[in-house]
Design an enzyme around this catalytic site. Sequence first.
Site, PDB file in Angstrom:
ATOM      1  N   ARG A  79       0.797  -1.239   0.000  1.00 51.06           N
ATOM      2  CA  ARG A  79       0.000   0.000   0.000  1.00 51.06           C
ATOM      3  C   ARG A  79       0.822   1.278   0.000  1.00 51.06           C
ATOM      4  O   ARG A  79       0.501   2.195  -0.744  1.00 51.06           O
ATOM      5  CB  ARG A  79      -1.098   0.006   1.066  1.00 51.06           C
ATOM      6  CG  ARG A  79      -0.748  -0.156   2.445  1.00 51.06           C
ATOM      7  CD  ARG A  79      -1.516  -1.249   3.153  1.00 51.06           C
ATOM      8  NE  ARG A  79      -0.846  -2.528   2.970  1.00 51.06           N
ATOM      9  CZ  ARG A  79      -1.449  -3.614   2.585  1.00 51.06           C
ATOM     10  NH1 ARG A  79      -2.721  -3.604   2.318  1.00 51.06           N
ATOM     11  NH2 ARG A  79      -0.772  -4.716   2.450  1.00 51.06           N
ATOM     12  N   THR A  80       1.881   1.334   0.785  1.00 50.46           N
ATOM     13  CA  THR A  80       2.606   2.613   0.841  1.00 50.46           C
ATOM     14  C   THR A  80       3.260   2.918  -0.502  1.00 50.46           C
ATOM     15  O   THR A  80       3.181   4.043  -0.993  1.00 50.46           O
ATOM     16  CB  THR A  80       3.630   2.601   1.982  1.00 50.46           C
ATOM     17  OG1 THR A  80       2.947   2.305   3.197  1.00 50.46           O
ATOM     18  CG2 THR A  80       4.310   3.945   2.137  1.00 50.46           C
ATOM     19  N   LYS A 109      24.979  -6.372  -3.644  1.00 52.71           N
ATOM     20  CA  LYS A 109      26.416  -6.423  -3.977  1.00 52.71           C
ATOM     21  C   LYS A 109      27.224  -5.673  -2.934  1.00 52.71           C
ATOM     22  O   LYS A 109      28.434  -5.507  -3.062  1.00 52.71           O
ATOM     23  CB  LYS A 109      26.675  -5.798  -5.350  1.00 52.71           C
ATOM     24  CG  LYS A 109      25.978  -6.501  -6.490  1.00 52.71           C
ATOM     25  CD  LYS A 109      26.281  -5.784  -7.806  1.00 52.71           C
ATOM     26  CE  LYS A 109      25.319  -6.204  -8.907  1.00 52.71           C
ATOM     27  NZ  LYS A 109      25.290  -5.250  -9.992  1.00 52.71           N
ATOM     28  N   ARG A 130      11.942   3.289   2.185  1.00 52.82           N
ATOM     29  CA  ARG A 130      11.557   2.413   3.309  1.00 52.82           C
ATOM     30  C   ARG A 130      12.723   1.475   3.568  1.00 52.82           C
ATOM     31  O   ARG A 130      13.286   0.891   2.630  1.00 52.82           O
ATOM     32  CB  ARG A 130      10.304   1.607   2.982  1.00 52.82           C
ATOM     33  CG  ARG A 130      10.060   0.527   4.035  1.00 52.82           C
ATOM     34  CD  ARG A 130       8.731  -0.133   3.914  1.00 52.82           C
ATOM     35  NE  ARG A 130       7.653   0.770   4.277  1.00 52.82           N
ATOM     36  CZ  ARG A 130       6.387   0.389   4.406  1.00 52.82           C
ATOM     37  NH1 ARG A 130       6.053  -0.857   4.195  1.00 52.82           N
ATOM     38  NH2 ARG A 130       5.464   1.259   4.733  1.00 52.82           N
ATOM     39  N   HIS A 158       7.064   6.636  10.729  1.00 53.91           N
ATOM     40  CA  HIS A 158       6.381   6.489   9.442  1.00 53.91           C
ATOM     41  C   HIS A 158       5.531   7.755   9.296  1.00 53.91           C
ATOM     42  O   HIS A 158       4.313   7.717   9.407  1.00 53.91           O
ATOM     43  CB  HIS A 158       5.519   5.221   9.490  1.00 53.91           C
ATOM     44  CG  HIS A 158       4.991   4.755   8.164  1.00 53.91           C
ATOM     45  ND1 HIS A 158       5.032   5.527   7.017  1.00 53.91           N
ATOM     46  CD2 HIS A 158       4.408   3.588   7.806  1.00 53.91           C
ATOM     47  CE1 HIS A 158       4.494   4.830   6.027  1.00 53.91           C
ATOM     48  NE2 HIS A 158       4.102   3.654   6.477  1.00 53.91           N
TER      49      HIS A 158
HETATM   50  C1  NCD Z   1       2.536  -0.159   8.222  1.00 55.41           C
HETATM   51  C2  NCD Z   1       4.051  -0.151   8.217  1.00 55.41           C
HETATM   52  O1  NCD Z   1       4.659  -0.521   7.207  1.00 55.41           O
HETATM   53  O2  NCD Z   1       4.581   0.252   9.235  1.00 55.41           O
HETATM   54  N1  NCD Z   1       1.966  -0.387   6.959  1.00 55.41           N
HETATM   55  C3  NCD Z   1       1.769   0.659   6.119  1.00 55.41           C
HETATM   56  O3  NCD Z   1       2.627   1.462   5.859  1.00 55.41           O
HETATM   57  N2  NCD Z   1       0.536   0.792   5.634  1.00 55.41           N
HETATM   58  C4  NCD Z   1       1.952  -1.030   9.258  1.00 55.41           C
HETATM   59  C5  NCD Z   1       2.305  -2.487   9.259  1.00 55.41           C
HETATM   60  O4  NCD Z   1       3.088  -2.968   8.450  1.00 55.41           O
HETATM   61  O5  NCD Z   1       1.762  -3.171  10.117  1.00 55.41           O
END
Ligand code: NCD
Length: 331
Positions: A79-80, A109, A130, A158
């Site tokens: 989703r992100t 590498k 991320r 986040h």
């Molecule tokens: C969250 C994350 O990655 O921290 N997910 C997200 O970004 N929608 C929450 C999770 O992974 O539980």
Amino acid sequence: MLVEALEPLFDFDSLVELRRNHNGLTGQDIISVSQFDREMLSYIFNRAREMREMVQRVGSTDLLKGNVLTCLFYEPSTRTSASFIAAMERLGGSVIPITQGVQFSSVSKGETLADTVRVLEQYSDVIVLRHPETGSAQLAADYASVPVINAGDGTGEHPTQALLDLFTIREELGTVDGLKIAMVGDLRYGRTVHSLTRLLIPYDVSLRFVSPEILRLPLTLMNEVIDAGLDVRETHDVADVIENADVLYVTRVQKERFADLAQYEEVKDHYEITSELMAQAKKTMIVMHPLPRVGEIHYGVDEDPRAAYFRQVRNGMYIRMALLAAVLGRA
Ligand code: NCD
């Protein structure tokens, strides 16, 4: 009368400058929610509302035409990453998605994160990162000359999720001040909980933290909340908070953060929000979840109008559109 003697009511030049650089966001990295004051939040939320209106009316625009975003994801994400890609594309920009198989690229590498971002910034105007390590987003930002947006750094923060969470509360309930917000689940490892809690500190909210003993909110963050003078309580049981809560923010137990999987097994099914529990809640309460869910909310709850988690996902796209436009300096 000596007009020259009058002090201007405000500094017009700095107001113009503030508008021009989108409340200080242009060219900025987005690493932590601590960067945002209430004025900036209100600016982003207003822009997000404009984005929603635009998407509902025409679907997309060419505001960021010619701009390139690199999505660099060292941890799984659906989703992100999709949300950032959708946001960029609806603004007419393009995306280099490095979201799958990072382990097959130079990273495997042995290339350092610093080198990776210094290469990727040659192609792009903004980098969304991320990464499993806390502090990695700041490290990338220290090396990159283009803005870096933190899309989750380990158990750290986040920030864009927290912005969309707060926006959702604001849009669903009309206000933030005065609310009782209960956070349920993995408060120890859940970075969305860490960011949202920190973002809520300047507001007049009551916080209820519901978790198994081993997944309690980290002490340093708890102290920040207490020092700010917020009304705060901890419990192990959702039943203790459900009747009075205005927001129930449910989270997944973060399996990938456990060193000892037996410990994960012990707590993984600790909570399940069911229709029976929902019957005890206020008619106006909303249920939120950053997703993905792995059993914390029964599917039967999805039909309940108070289930806000899919609306929350959509809000995420509008918030990220607003942020991308602001850091890239486009009104
Ligand atoms: C969250 C994350 O990655 O921290 N997910 C997200 O970004 N929608 C929450 C999770 O992974 O539980």
